[in-house]
Design a protein around this motif. Structure first.
Motif, PDB file in Angstrom:
ATOM      1  N   PRO A   1       0.809  -1.233   0.000  1.00  0.00           N
ATOM      2  CA  PRO A   1       0.000   0.000   0.000  1.00  0.00           C
ATOM      3  C   PRO A   1       0.831   1.268   0.000  1.00  0.00           C
ATOM      4  CG  PRO A   1      -0.942  -1.615   1.500  1.00  0.00           C
ATOM      5  CD  PRO A   1       0.369  -2.177   1.036  1.00  0.00           C
ATOM      6  N   GLU A   2       1.939   1.271   0.744  1.00  0.00           N
ATOM      7  CA  GLU A   2       2.752   2.488   0.808  1.00  0.00           C
ATOM      8  C   GLU A   2       3.510   2.760  -0.483  1.00  0.00           C
ATOM      9  OE1 GLU A   2       4.998  -0.899   2.900  1.00  0.00           O
ATOM     10  OE2 GLU A   2       2.966  -0.062   2.866  1.00  0.00           O
ATOM     11  N   GLU A   3       3.503   1.791  -1.413  1.00  0.00           N
ATOM     12  CA  GLU A   3       4.208   1.975  -2.679  1.00  0.00           C
ATOM     13  C   GLU A   3       3.331   2.588  -3.769  1.00  0.00           C
ATOM     14  OE1 GLU A   3       7.568  -1.582  -2.483  1.00  0.00           O
ATOM     15  OE2 GLU A   3       5.564  -2.032  -3.290  1.00  0.00           O
ATOM     16  N   TYR A   4       2.029   2.712  -3.523  1.00  0.00           N
ATOM     17  CA  TYR A   4       1.173   3.331  -4.524  1.00  0.00           C
ATOM     18  C   TYR A   4       0.225   4.372  -3.938  1.00  0.00           C
ATOM     19  CZ  TYR A   4      -2.132  -0.234  -2.843  1.00  0.00           C
ATOM     20  OH  TYR A   4      -2.928  -1.034  -2.059  1.00  0.00           O
ATOM     21  N   GLN A   5       0.265   4.600  -2.647  1.00  0.00           N
ATOM     22  CA  GLN A   5      -0.594   5.602  -2.029  1.00  0.00           C
ATOM     23  C   GLN A   5       0.152   6.921  -1.881  1.00  0.00           C
ATOM     24  OE1 GLN A   5      -2.019   4.041   1.676  1.00  0.00           O
ATOM     25  NE2 GLN A   5      -3.019   2.276   0.736  1.00  0.00           N
ATOM     26  N   GLY A   6      -0.486   7.996  -2.294  1.00  0.00           N
ATOM     27  CA  GLY A   6       0.126   9.315  -2.186  1.00  0.00           C
ATOM     28  C   GLY A   6       0.631   9.799  -3.530  1.00  0.00           C
ATOM     29  N   GLY A   7       1.793  10.438  -3.503  1.00  0.00           N
ATOM     30  CA  GLY A   7       2.364  11.002  -4.722  1.00  0.00           C
ATOM     31  C   GLY A   7       1.980  12.456  -4.873  1.00  0.00           C
ATOM     32  N   SER A   8       2.893  13.248  -5.455  1.00  0.00           N
ATOM     33  CA  SER A   8       2.648  14.679  -5.624  1.00  0.00           C
ATOM     34  C   SER A   8       2.535  15.096  -7.090  1.00  0.00           C
ATOM     35  CB  SER A   8       3.777  15.478  -4.961  1.00  0.00           C
ATOM     36  OG  SER A   8       5.035  15.131  -5.510  1.00  0.00           O
ATOM     37  N   PHE A   9       2.988  14.248  -8.020  1.00  0.00           N
ATOM     38  CA  PHE A   9       2.994  14.580  -9.446  1.00  0.00           C
ATOM     39  C   PHE A   9       3.033  13.267 -10.219  1.00  0.00           C
ATOM     40  CE2 PHE A   9       4.500  15.939 -13.528  1.00  0.00           C
ATOM     41  CZ  PHE A   9       4.142  17.271 -13.665  1.00  0.00           C
ATOM     42  N   SER A  10       2.265  13.181 -11.313  1.00  0.00           N
ATOM     43  CA  SER A  10       2.191  11.936 -12.092  1.00  0.00           C
ATOM     44  C   SER A  10       2.778  12.128 -13.485  1.00  0.00           C
ATOM     45  CB  SER A  10       0.732  11.455 -12.219  1.00  0.00           C
ATOM     46  OG  SER A  10       0.206  11.083 -10.972  1.00  0.00           O
ATOM     47  N   ILE A  11       3.339  11.024 -14.007  1.00  0.00           N
ATOM     48  CA  ILE A  11       3.875  10.978 -15.368  1.00  0.00           C
ATOM     49  C   ILE A  11       3.294   9.769 -16.063  1.00  0.00           C
ATOM     50  CG2 ILE A  11       5.933  10.718 -16.787  1.00  0.00           C
ATOM     51  CD1 ILE A  11       7.525  12.135 -14.649  1.00  0.00           C
ATOM     52  N   SER A  12       2.722   9.986 -17.263  1.00  0.00           N
ATOM     53  CA  SER A  12       2.191   8.898 -18.075  1.00  0.00           C
ATOM     54  C   SER A  12       2.886   8.937 -19.433  1.00  0.00           C
ATOM     55  CB  SER A  12       0.675   9.044 -18.245  1.00  0.00           C
ATOM     56  OG  SER A  12       0.162   7.998 -19.041  1.00  0.00           O
TER      57      SER A  12
END
Length: 488
Positions: free
Chosen positions: A392-403
Protein backbone atom coordinates in the motif's frame (compact mmCIF):
# COMPACT_ATOMS: atom_id res chain seq x y z
CA UNK A 1 -25.04 -24.53 58.87
CA UNK A 2 -21.92 -25.11 56.77
CA UNK A 3 -22.24 -28.85 57.35
CA UNK A 4 -25.86 -28.76 56.21
CA UNK A 5 -24.91 -26.89 53.04
CA UNK A 6 -22.12 -29.38 52.34
CA UNK A 7 -24.41 -32.38 52.78
CA UNK A 8 -27.05 -30.69 50.61
CA UNK A 9 -24.58 -30.20 47.77
CA UNK A 10 -23.41 -33.77 48.06
CA UNK A 11 -27.01 -34.91 47.78
CA UNK A 12 -27.48 -32.95 44.57
CA UNK A 13 -24.33 -34.48 43.09
CA UNK A 14 -25.44 -37.99 44.07
CA UNK A 15 -28.83 -37.41 42.43
CA UNK A 16 -27.16 -36.20 39.19
CA UNK A 17 -24.82 -39.24 39.14
CA UNK A 18 -27.74 -41.56 39.78
CA UNK A 19 -29.61 -39.98 36.94
CA UNK A 20 -26.68 -40.53 34.61
CA UNK A 21 -26.47 -44.19 35.71
CA UNK A 22 -30.15 -44.55 35.02
CA UNK A 23 -29.65 -43.22 31.50
CA UNK A 24 -26.64 -45.45 30.95
CA UNK A 25 -23.21 -44.58 29.55
CA UNK A 26 -24.51 -43.98 26.04
CA UNK A 27 -27.30 -41.74 27.25
CA UNK A 28 -24.86 -39.72 29.40
CA UNK A 29 -22.53 -39.24 26.43
CA UNK A 30 -25.41 -38.03 24.27
CA UNK A 31 -26.46 -35.58 26.96
CA UNK A 32 -22.98 -34.07 27.35
CA UNK A 33 -22.40 -34.00 23.58
CA UNK A 34 -25.70 -32.26 22.98
CA UNK A 35 -24.84 -29.68 25.63
CA UNK A 36 -21.49 -29.02 24.00
CA UNK A 37 -23.04 -28.61 20.58
CA UNK A 38 -25.71 -26.36 21.96
CA UNK A 39 -23.27 -23.83 23.32
CA UNK A 40 -20.40 -24.35 20.87
CA UNK A 41 -16.86 -23.00 21.04
CA UNK A 42 -16.59 -19.21 21.28
CA UNK A 43 -15.05 -17.76 18.16
CA UNK A 44 -12.99 -14.75 17.07
CA UNK A 45 -14.40 -13.10 13.97
CA UNK A 46 -12.13 -12.24 11.04
CA UNK A 47 -13.66 -9.50 8.89
CA UNK A 48 -12.73 -7.95 5.55
CA UNK A 49 -10.19 -5.19 6.35
CA UNK A 50 -9.60 -1.87 4.60
CA UNK A 51 -6.26 -2.42 2.86
CA UNK A 52 -6.28 0.93 1.02
CA UNK A 53 -7.86 4.35 1.68
CA UNK A 54 -10.21 4.07 -1.30
CA UNK A 55 -11.11 0.40 -0.82
CA UNK A 56 -14.84 -0.31 -0.42
CA UNK A 57 -14.88 -4.03 -1.26
CA UNK A 58 -12.40 -6.77 -2.08
CA UNK A 59 -12.06 -10.17 -3.74
CA UNK A 60 -10.80 -13.29 -1.97
CA UNK A 61 -8.08 -14.56 -4.30
CA UNK A 62 -6.62 -17.43 -2.26
CA UNK A 63 -6.68 -18.77 1.29
CA UNK A 64 -3.18 -19.49 2.59
CA UNK A 65 -4.41 -21.35 5.71
CA UNK A 66 -6.79 -24.31 5.94
CA UNK A 67 -9.52 -25.02 8.46
CA UNK A 68 -8.05 -26.59 11.58
CA UNK A 69 -4.58 -25.17 10.95
CA UNK A 70 -2.79 -23.26 13.71
CA UNK A 71 -2.29 -19.54 13.09
CA UNK A 72 0.18 -17.22 14.78
CA UNK A 73 -0.01 -13.44 14.86
CA UNK A 74 1.64 -12.14 11.70
CA UNK A 75 0.96 -15.27 9.63
CA UNK A 76 -0.48 -14.78 6.16
CA UNK A 77 -4.17 -15.75 6.14
CA UNK A 78 -5.28 -15.03 2.59
CA UNK A 79 -4.67 -12.95 -0.52
CA UNK A 80 -7.17 -10.14 -1.14
CA UNK A 81 -7.54 -8.17 -4.36
CA UNK A 82 -8.16 -4.54 -3.45
CA UNK A 83 -8.85 -1.60 -5.72
CA UNK A 84 -5.10 -1.24 -6.27
CA UNK A 85 -3.34 -4.61 -6.04
CA UNK A 86 -3.38 -8.10 -4.54
CA UNK A 87 -2.44 -7.73 -0.87
CA UNK A 88 -1.66 -10.47 1.65
CA UNK A 89 -3.82 -10.23 4.79
CA UNK A 90 -1.99 -11.12 8.00
CA UNK A 91 -3.51 -12.47 11.19
CA UNK A 92 -3.55 -10.21 14.25
CA UNK A 93 -4.25 -13.03 16.76
CA UNK A 94 -2.99 -16.46 17.68
CA UNK A 95 -5.34 -19.40 17.43
CA UNK A 96 -6.80 -21.95 15.05
CA UNK A 97 -8.60 -21.20 11.79
CA UNK A 98 -11.94 -22.89 12.52
CA UNK A 99 -14.25 -21.88 9.69
CA UNK A 100 -13.80 -20.15 6.33
CA UNK A 101 -16.99 -18.20 5.72
CA UNK A 102 -16.10 -16.76 2.31
CA UNK A 103 -14.47 -19.14 -0.15
CA UNK A 104 -11.75 -18.50 -2.72
CA UNK A 105 -12.90 -16.65 -5.82
CA UNK A 106 -15.60 -14.69 -3.98
CA UNK A 107 -15.94 -11.18 -5.37
CA UNK A 108 -17.25 -7.84 -4.12
CA UNK A 109 -16.91 -8.67 -0.43
CA UNK A 110 -17.87 -5.51 1.45
CA UNK A 111 -15.65 -4.03 4.15
CA UNK A 112 -16.46 -5.42 7.58
CA UNK A 113 -18.06 -8.60 6.21
CA UNK A 114 -17.32 -11.78 8.11
CA UNK A 115 -14.87 -13.92 6.12
CA UNK A 116 -13.57 -16.43 8.69
CA UNK A 117 -13.79 -17.62 12.31
CA UNK A 118 -10.92 -18.47 14.65
CA UNK A 119 -10.81 -20.13 18.08
CA UNK A 120 -8.21 -20.03 20.82
CA UNK A 121 -5.53 -22.69 20.96
CA UNK A 122 -6.60 -25.88 22.72
CA UNK A 123 -10.30 -25.43 21.95
CA UNK A 124 -12.36 -27.72 19.73
CA UNK A 125 -12.42 -25.87 16.40
CA UNK A 126 -14.89 -28.38 14.90
CA UNK A 127 -17.59 -27.13 17.30
CA UNK A 128 -17.04 -23.44 16.59
CA UNK A 129 -20.05 -21.25 17.30
CA UNK A 130 -21.21 -19.69 14.02
CA UNK A 131 -22.97 -16.32 14.41
CA UNK A 132 -26.63 -16.51 13.47
CA UNK A 133 -26.67 -12.99 11.98
CA UNK A 134 -23.97 -12.01 9.50
CA UNK A 135 -23.53 -8.50 8.16
CA UNK A 136 -23.50 -7.93 4.39
CA UNK A 137 -22.98 -11.46 3.05
CA UNK A 138 -20.64 -11.15 0.07
CA UNK A 139 -21.46 -12.11 -3.45
CA UNK A 140 -19.50 -15.07 -4.84
CA UNK A 141 -18.22 -15.69 -8.33
CA UNK A 142 -21.84 -15.98 -9.42
CA UNK A 143 -23.68 -12.72 -8.88
CA UNK A 144 -26.05 -12.81 -5.89
CA UNK A 145 -28.57 -10.18 -5.01
CA UNK A 146 -28.33 -8.67 -1.54
CA UNK A 147 -32.06 -9.00 -1.21
CA UNK A 148 -31.75 -12.77 -1.71
CA UNK A 149 -29.68 -13.22 1.44
CA UNK A 150 -30.31 -10.30 3.74
CA UNK A 151 -33.97 -9.41 3.30
CA UNK A 152 -37.03 -11.61 3.78
CA UNK A 153 -38.54 -13.01 0.57
CA UNK A 154 -41.40 -11.15 -0.98
CA UNK A 155 -44.87 -12.53 -0.59
CA UNK A 156 -45.95 -14.72 -3.45
CA UNK A 157 -47.24 -18.16 -4.29
CA UNK A 158 -45.30 -20.79 -2.41
CA UNK A 159 -43.43 -23.34 -4.49
CA UNK A 160 -44.63 -26.93 -3.98
CA UNK A 161 -42.26 -28.95 -1.85
CA UNK A 162 -40.04 -25.93 -1.15
CA UNK A 163 -39.97 -23.01 1.23
CA UNK A 164 -39.46 -20.65 -1.70
CA UNK A 165 -37.12 -20.37 -4.67
CA UNK A 166 -33.87 -18.50 -4.05
CA UNK A 167 -32.53 -17.18 -7.34
CA UNK A 168 -29.84 -14.69 -8.33
CA UNK A 169 -30.75 -11.67 -10.51
CA UNK A 170 -28.74 -12.95 -13.50
CA UNK A 171 -30.43 -16.36 -13.32
CA UNK A 172 -33.88 -14.77 -12.97
CA UNK A 173 -33.22 -12.64 -16.05
CA UNK A 174 -32.19 -15.68 -18.12
CA UNK A 175 -35.15 -17.79 -17.01
CA UNK A 176 -37.67 -14.99 -17.57
CA UNK A 177 -36.23 -14.25 -21.01
CA UNK A 178 -36.43 -17.87 -22.15
CA UNK A 179 -39.73 -18.60 -20.41
CA UNK A 180 -38.45 -21.33 -18.10
CA UNK A 181 -40.12 -22.18 -14.80
CA UNK A 182 -37.60 -21.85 -11.92
CA UNK A 183 -39.15 -24.91 -10.27
CA UNK A 184 -37.53 -27.23 -12.83
CA UNK A 185 -34.02 -25.85 -12.21
CA UNK A 186 -31.76 -27.74 -9.82
CA UNK A 187 -29.87 -25.15 -7.69
CA UNK A 188 -26.15 -25.54 -7.09
CA UNK A 189 -25.34 -22.27 -5.31
CA UNK A 190 -24.84 -21.77 -1.58
CA UNK A 191 -27.96 -22.17 0.57
CA UNK A 192 -29.91 -23.51 -2.40
CA UNK A 193 -29.60 -20.45 -4.65
CA UNK A 194 -30.18 -20.88 -8.39
CA UNK A 195 -27.10 -19.43 -10.09
CA UNK A 196 -26.55 -18.10 -13.57
CA UNK A 197 -24.74 -21.33 -14.51
CA UNK A 198 -27.78 -23.38 -13.43
CA UNK A 199 -30.05 -21.29 -15.64
CA UNK A 200 -27.68 -21.52 -18.63
CA UNK A 201 -27.44 -25.28 -18.20
CA UNK A 202 -31.23 -25.67 -18.37
CA UNK A 203 -31.44 -23.37 -21.40
CA UNK A 204 -28.70 -25.38 -23.12
CA UNK A 205 -30.51 -28.66 -22.39
CA UNK A 206 -33.73 -27.33 -23.90
CA UNK A 207 -31.84 -26.11 -26.97
CA UNK A 208 -33.48 -22.68 -26.89
CA UNK A 209 -31.50 -19.55 -27.68
CA UNK A 210 -34.31 -17.11 -28.29
CA UNK A 211 -36.73 -15.47 -25.86
CA UNK A 212 -40.23 -16.73 -25.36
CA UNK A 213 -43.28 -15.04 -23.97
CA UNK A 214 -44.48 -16.67 -20.76
CA UNK A 215 -48.21 -16.40 -20.24
CA UNK A 216 -49.06 -15.78 -16.60
CA UNK A 217 -51.13 -18.47 -14.89
CA UNK A 218 -54.73 -17.17 -14.86
CA UNK A 219 -56.25 -16.75 -11.44
CA UNK A 220 -59.59 -18.35 -10.51
CA UNK A 221 -62.29 -16.22 -12.14
CA UNK A 222 -65.87 -15.79 -10.96
CA UNK A 223 -68.61 -17.44 -12.99
CA UNK A 224 -69.77 -14.43 -15.02
CA UNK A 225 -66.87 -12.56 -16.48
CA UNK A 226 -66.03 -11.14 -19.86
CA UNK A 227 -64.07 -13.46 -22.14
CA UNK A 228 -60.35 -12.86 -22.13
CA UNK A 229 -58.79 -12.30 -25.54
CA UNK A 230 -55.79 -14.64 -25.91
CA UNK A 231 -52.49 -12.91 -26.44
CA UNK A 232 -50.48 -13.61 -29.53
CA UNK A 233 -47.03 -15.03 -29.00
CA UNK A 234 -44.21 -12.66 -29.78
CA UNK A 235 -42.59 -13.25 -33.19
CA UNK A 236 -39.06 -14.62 -33.17
CA UNK A 237 -36.24 -12.11 -33.24
CA UNK A 238 -35.12 -11.85 -36.86
CA UNK A 239 -33.18 -9.21 -38.72
CA UNK A 240 -33.09 -5.95 -36.82
CA UNK A 241 -35.89 -6.99 -34.45
CA UNK A 242 -34.49 -7.74 -30.99
CA UNK A 243 -36.06 -8.09 -27.58
CA UNK A 244 -35.89 -4.98 -25.44
CA UNK A 245 -33.94 -7.01 -22.89
CA UNK A 246 -31.28 -8.99 -24.86
CA UNK A 247 -30.60 -12.53 -23.62
CA UNK A 248 -27.18 -13.69 -22.49
CA UNK A 249 -25.20 -15.75 -24.95
CA UNK A 250 -24.91 -19.45 -24.14
CA UNK A 251 -21.38 -20.88 -23.80
CA UNK A 252 -20.57 -23.47 -26.45
CA UNK A 253 -23.20 -22.29 -28.90
CA UNK A 254 -23.02 -19.79 -31.76
CA UNK A 255 -23.85 -16.24 -30.83
CA UNK A 256 -27.47 -15.42 -31.55
CA UNK A 257 -28.54 -11.97 -32.76
CA UNK A 258 -29.10 -9.58 -29.93
CA UNK A 259 -27.21 -11.55 -27.28
CA UNK A 260 -24.37 -10.28 -25.14
CA UNK A 261 -21.52 -11.73 -23.09
CA UNK A 262 -20.79 -10.58 -19.55
CA UNK A 263 -17.20 -9.49 -18.86
CA UNK A 264 -16.06 -9.65 -15.22
CA UNK A 265 -14.73 -6.36 -13.88
CA UNK A 266 -11.82 -6.22 -11.44
CA UNK A 267 -11.87 -3.95 -8.41
CA UNK A 268 -9.01 -1.97 -9.89
CA UNK A 269 -11.00 -1.29 -13.07
CA UNK A 270 -14.02 -0.18 -11.02
CA UNK A 271 -11.95 2.27 -8.99
CA UNK A 272 -10.26 3.61 -12.13
CA UNK A 273 -13.66 4.33 -13.67
CA UNK A 274 -14.87 6.01 -10.49
CA UNK A 275 -11.79 8.18 -10.02
CA UNK A 276 -11.56 9.21 -13.69
CA UNK A 277 -15.21 10.24 -13.67
CA UNK A 278 -14.67 12.17 -10.47
CA UNK A 279 -11.54 13.84 -11.87
CA UNK A 280 -13.11 15.02 -15.13
CA UNK A 281 -16.33 16.18 -13.46
CA UNK A 282 -14.81 18.04 -10.48
CA UNK A 283 -11.37 19.27 -11.65
CA UNK A 284 -11.08 22.10 -14.22
CA UNK A 285 -8.45 20.66 -16.57
CA UNK A 286 -6.12 23.00 -18.44
CA UNK A 287 -3.61 21.80 -21.05
CA UNK A 288 -0.27 23.07 -22.31
CA UNK A 289 1.99 21.36 -24.88
CA UNK A 290 5.60 21.77 -25.94
CA UNK A 291 8.39 19.89 -27.77
CA UNK A 292 11.68 18.89 -26.12
CA UNK A 293 14.95 18.20 -27.91
CA UNK A 294 16.32 14.80 -26.82
CA UNK A 295 19.72 15.15 -28.48
CA UNK A 296 21.69 15.76 -25.28
CA UNK A 297 19.79 13.05 -23.35
CA UNK A 298 20.38 10.41 -26.04
CA UNK A 299 24.08 11.31 -26.24
CA UNK A 300 24.49 11.08 -22.47
CA UNK A 301 22.57 7.81 -22.40
CA UNK A 302 25.03 6.25 -24.88
CA UNK A 303 27.99 7.38 -22.78
CA UNK A 304 26.45 5.86 -19.66
CA UNK A 305 25.83 2.60 -21.50
CA UNK A 306 29.59 2.31 -22.15
CA UNK A 307 30.05 2.19 -18.36
CA UNK A 308 27.32 -0.49 -18.10
CA UNK A 309 24.81 2.01 -16.67
CA UNK A 310 21.49 1.26 -18.33
CA UNK A 311 18.89 4.01 -18.08
CA UNK A 312 15.90 4.91 -20.22
CA UNK A 313 14.66 8.21 -21.57
CA UNK A 314 11.74 7.93 -19.14
CA UNK A 315 14.22 7.89 -16.23
CA UNK A 316 15.62 11.22 -17.42
CA UNK A 317 12.06 12.57 -17.69
CA UNK A 318 11.34 11.54 -14.09
CA UNK A 319 14.51 13.18 -12.84
CA UNK A 320 13.94 16.37 -14.86
CA UNK A 321 10.39 16.61 -13.48
CA UNK A 322 11.61 16.19 -9.90
CA UNK A 323 14.29 18.86 -10.36
CA UNK A 324 11.75 21.25 -11.88
CA UNK A 325 9.35 20.70 -8.96
CA UNK A 326 12.18 21.47 -6.56
CA UNK A 327 12.86 24.70 -8.42
CA UNK A 328 9.14 25.56 -8.54
CA UNK A 329 7.58 24.34 -5.26
CA UNK A 330 4.34 26.21 -5.99
CA UNK A 331 3.49 23.42 -8.48
CA UNK A 332 4.17 20.66 -5.94
CA UNK A 333 0.74 21.07 -4.31
CA UNK A 334 -2.49 19.13 -3.83
CA UNK A 335 -6.12 20.16 -3.39
CA UNK A 336 -7.43 19.46 0.14
CA UNK A 337 -11.06 20.27 -0.60
CA UNK A 338 -10.89 23.94 0.37
CA UNK A 339 -7.57 25.12 -0.99
CA UNK A 340 -3.98 24.17 -1.92
CA UNK A 341 -1.61 22.26 0.34
CA UNK A 342 2.10 22.51 -0.41
CA UNK A 343 3.97 19.21 -0.13
CA UNK A 344 7.39 18.99 1.45
CA UNK A 345 8.54 15.86 -0.39
CA UNK A 346 8.69 15.32 -4.16
CA UNK A 347 7.16 11.91 -4.92
CA UNK A 348 6.66 11.06 -8.60
CA UNK A 349 3.86 8.65 -9.56
CA UNK A 350 4.57 6.70 -12.75
CA UNK A 351 1.68 5.11 -14.66
CA UNK A 352 2.12 1.36 -15.28
CA UNK A 353 -0.30 -0.66 -17.42
CA UNK A 354 -1.20 -4.09 -16.00
CA UNK A 355 -3.66 -6.83 -16.88
CA UNK A 356 -5.98 -5.60 -14.12
CA UNK A 357 -5.79 -1.93 -15.12
CA UNK A 358 -3.61 1.15 -14.71
CA UNK A 359 -1.76 1.68 -11.43
CA UNK A 360 0.70 4.39 -10.37
CA UNK A 361 3.58 3.25 -8.14
CA UNK A 362 5.56 6.07 -6.55
CA UNK A 363 9.26 6.93 -6.68
CA UNK A 364 9.67 8.78 -3.39
CA UNK A 365 12.12 11.65 -2.87
CA UNK A 366 12.93 11.58 -6.59
CA UNK A 367 14.73 14.95 -6.52
CA UNK A 368 17.41 13.60 -4.18
CA UNK A 369 18.04 10.39 -6.15
CA UNK A 370 20.48 9.89 -8.99
CA UNK A 371 19.45 8.77 -12.46
CA UNK A 372 20.66 5.21 -11.91
CA UNK A 373 18.84 4.91 -8.59
CA UNK A 374 15.66 6.18 -10.25
CA UNK A 375 16.08 3.62 -13.04
CA UNK A 376 16.48 0.76 -10.57
CA UNK A 377 13.46 1.88 -8.51
CA UNK A 378 11.27 2.27 -11.60
CA UNK A 379 12.09 -1.25 -12.84
CA UNK A 380 11.34 -2.87 -9.47
CA UNK A 381 8.08 -0.97 -8.98
CA UNK A 382 6.87 -1.66 -12.52
CA UNK A 383 7.50 -5.40 -12.14
CA UNK A 384 5.74 -5.52 -8.77
CA UNK A 385 2.80 -3.62 -10.24
CA UNK A 386 2.42 -6.11 -13.10
CA UNK A 387 2.59 -9.02 -10.64
CA UNK A 388 0.05 -7.36 -8.32
CA UNK A 389 2.53 -7.36 -5.40
CA UNK A 390 2.73 -3.65 -4.61
CA UNK A 391 2.51 -2.72 -0.96
CA UNK A 392 0.00 0.00 0.00
CA UNK A 393 2.75 2.49 0.81
CA UNK A 394 4.21 1.98 -2.68
CA UNK A 395 1.17 3.33 -4.52
CA UNK A 396 -0.59 5.60 -2.03
CA UNK A 397 0.13 9.32 -2.19
CA UNK A 398 2.36 11.00 -4.72
CA UNK A 399 2.65 14.68 -5.62
CA UNK A 400 2.99 14.58 -9.45
CA UNK A 401 2.19 11.94 -12.09
CA UNK A 402 3.87 10.98 -15.37
CA UNK A 403 2.19 8.90 -18.07
CA UNK A 404 4.43 7.83 -20.96
CA UNK A 405 2.82 6.24 -24.03
CA UNK A 406 5.73 6.86 -26.35
CA UNK A 407 6.70 3.18 -26.37
CA UNK A 408 3.26 2.43 -27.87
CA UNK A 409 3.84 4.77 -30.80
CA UNK A 410 1.60 7.57 -29.48
CA UNK A 411 2.81 10.95 -30.74
CA UNK A 412 0.95 13.04 -28.16
CA UNK A 413 -2.07 12.89 -25.87
CA UNK A 414 -3.74 14.55 -22.87
CA UNK A 415 -3.87 12.66 -19.57
CA UNK A 416 -6.47 12.89 -16.81
CA UNK A 417 -5.28 14.32 -13.47
CA UNK A 418 -4.95 11.87 -10.60
CA UNK A 419 -6.71 13.62 -7.66
CA UNK A 420 -5.78 15.20 -5.32
CA UNK A 421 -2.61 15.94 -7.33
CA UNK A 422 -2.41 19.17 -9.31
CA UNK A 423 -0.69 17.99 -12.51
CA UNK A 424 0.09 15.05 -14.75
CA UNK A 425 2.63 15.05 -17.60
CA UNK A 426 1.70 13.10 -20.75
CA UNK A 427 4.75 11.99 -22.76
CA UNK A 428 4.60 10.94 -26.42
CA UNK A 429 7.14 9.25 -28.67
CA UNK A 430 10.14 10.99 -30.15
CA UNK A 431 10.32 11.93 -33.84
CA UNK A 432 12.98 13.23 -36.24
CA UNK A 433 12.37 16.65 -37.77
CA UNK A 434 14.32 19.14 -39.87
CA UNK A 435 14.61 22.39 -37.94
CA UNK A 436 16.00 25.71 -39.08
CA UNK A 437 18.89 26.69 -36.82
CA UNK A 438 22.02 28.84 -36.84
CA UNK A 439 25.57 27.63 -37.09
CA UNK A 440 28.50 28.96 -35.04
CA UNK A 441 28.84 31.95 -37.34
CA UNK A 442 25.15 32.82 -37.12
CA UNK A 443 24.22 31.59 -40.57
CA UNK A 444 20.89 29.75 -40.94
CA UNK A 445 21.04 26.07 -41.69
CA UNK A 446 18.83 22.99 -41.58
CA UNK A 447 19.59 20.43 -38.87
CA UNK A 448 18.01 17.20 -37.71
CA UNK A 449 16.56 17.10 -34.23
CA UNK A 450 14.80 14.34 -32.33
CA UNK A 451 11.85 16.00 -30.67
CA UNK A 452 9.47 14.65 -28.04
CA UNK A 453 5.96 15.96 -27.42
CA UNK A 454 4.89 16.54 -23.79
CA UNK A 455 1.51 17.83 -22.58
CA UNK A 456 0.90 19.12 -19.07
CA UNK A 457 -2.60 18.67 -17.65
CA UNK A 458 -3.01 21.02 -14.67
CA UNK A 459 -5.72 21.80 -12.16
CA UNK A 460 -6.88 25.32 -12.93
CA UNK A 461 -7.67 25.93 -9.26
CA UNK A 462 -4.02 25.39 -8.28
CA UNK A 463 -1.89 25.99 -11.39
CA UNK A 464 -2.97 28.76 -13.75
CA UNK A 465 -1.90 29.06 -17.39
CA UNK A 466 1.11 31.29 -16.67
CA UNK A 467 2.46 28.95 -14.00
CA UNK A 468 1.91 25.92 -16.23
CA UNK A 469 3.78 27.60 -19.10
CA UNK A 470 6.67 28.51 -16.81
CA UNK A 471 6.84 24.94 -15.51
CA UNK A 472 6.99 23.48 -19.02
CA UNK A 473 9.67 25.96 -20.06
CA UNK A 474 11.80 25.09 -17.03
CA UNK A 475 11.23 21.36 -17.55
CA UNK A 476 12.31 21.58 -21.19
CA UNK A 477 15.48 23.48 -20.25
CA UNK A 478 16.39 20.89 -17.61
CA UNK A 479 15.77 17.95 -19.94
CA UNK A 480 17.71 19.47 -22.85
CA UNK A 481 20.69 20.24 -20.59
CA UNK A 482 21.05 17.14 -18.39
CA UNK A 483 24.60 17.95 -17.29
CA UNK A 484 23.82 21.52 -16.25
CA UNK A 485 20.77 20.68 -14.11
CA UNK A 486 22.50 17.83 -12.24
CA UNK A 487 20.22 15.10 -13.52
CA UNK A 488 22.89 12.57 -12.62
Amino acid sequence: MAASLRFGCQGIVRSFVAGLRGRGRQGAFRLLHATERQWGTPSVQVCMPALSPTMEEGNIVKWLKREGEAVNAGDALCEIETDKAVVTMESSDDGILAKIMVQEGSRNVRLGSLIALMVDEGQDWTQVEIPSVQSSPPSTTTTMSTADVSTPPQKGPAQPGKLGVRISPAARHILDTHGIDPKIVVPSGPRGIITKEDALRVVSQQGDTGPRVVQPTPAIQPEKVAPVTPQRPAPPAVGLQRPSDPPISIPGKPLAPGTFTEIPTSNIRKVIAKRLTESKSTIPHAYATTDCDLGAVLKLRKELAKDNIKVSVNDFIIKATAVTLKQMPEVNVTWNGEGPSRLESIDISIAVATDRGLITPIIKQASSKGIQEIADSAKVLAQKARNGKLLPEEYQGGSFSISNLGMFGITGFSAVINPPQACILAVGRSRMELVMAEDDEGNPELSKKELMNVTLSSDGRLVDDDLASMFLERFRANLENPMNCALL
